[in-house]
Design an enzyme around this catalytic site. Structure first.
Site, PDB file in Angstrom:
ATOM      1  N   HIS A 100       0.885  -1.166  -0.039  1.00 12.18           N
ATOM      2  CA  HIS A 100      -0.166  -0.018  -0.040  1.00 12.18           C
ATOM      3  C   HIS A 100       1.014   1.128   0.095  1.00 12.18           C
ATOM      4  CE1 HIS A 100       0.936  -1.343   4.104  1.00 12.18           C
ATOM      5  NE2 HIS A 100       0.829  -0.026   4.378  1.00 12.18           N
ATOM      6  N   HIS A 102       1.155   5.314   1.002  1.00 11.10           N
ATOM      7  CA  HIS A 102       0.448   6.123   1.585  1.00 11.10           C
ATOM      8  C   HIS A 102       0.310   7.550   1.011  1.00 11.10           C
ATOM      9  CE1 HIS A 102       0.577   4.157   5.796  1.00 11.10           C
ATOM     10  NE2 HIS A 102       1.506   3.243   5.174  1.00 11.10           N
TER      11      HIS A 102
END
Ligand code: 5GP
Ligand code: ZN
Length: 137
Positions: A100, A102
């Protein structure tokens, strides 16, 4: 899909999330413990643990979504800047093992410190360059 993966469950809708954006290969939602308001996570829909096991085209699809959302989030939230980050492995702060990125809205007075760099010793930077570029041979 990994059965016990938190982000796979979020993508499937088994765990609720505040979705910002979705396309055929990526999903973006608000981080539940934001560094600042609007802190967003962009994930590939395919499960990959971190950058090392993510195929280049999947990683590129994540970056395409990050690129699209960064300016939208900055505009909407009215931040002064945006940090983009990906933590890989526990030592680098990764807590959820589904890749992922940010997207973090920043303000100059938000209290979050930039990292502090340390200078190289004489000649060290050339050695490090050689060690890394050796990997391409
Ligand atoms: P990491 O440290 O792995 O790079 O970041 C994981 C991020 O996921 C953290 O910033 C954390 O706040 C966020 N997070 C953990 N659990 C949940 C959740 O259930 N929902 C959402 N939206 N974010 C989560
Ligand atoms: Zn997953």
């Amino acid at each position: 899909m990994e059965n016990d993966c938190l982000f796979c469950k979020i993508i499937k809708g088994e765990i609720p999330s505040h979705k910002i954006y979705e396309d055929e290969s990526t999903y973006a939602f608000l981080d539940i413990h934001p560094i600042n308001r609007g802190h967003t996570l962009v994930v590939p829909k395919e499960h990959h643990e971190n950058i090392y096991d993510t195929p280049s085209e999947v990683f590129q699809s994540v970056m395409k979504t990050v690129h699209l959302l960064a300016s939208k989030i900055k505009q909407a939230i009215g931040s002064e800047g945006i940090n983009i980050g990906i933590n890989n492995e526990r030592a680098a702060g990764q807590l959820v093992f589904h890749l992922h990125a940010h997207i973090i809205p920043r303000w100059s007075d938000d209290g979050h410190m930039h990292w502090h760099g340390n200078p190289y010793q004489t000649g060290e930077i050339e050695t490090i360059k050689d060690i890394i570029t050796q990997e391409f041979k």
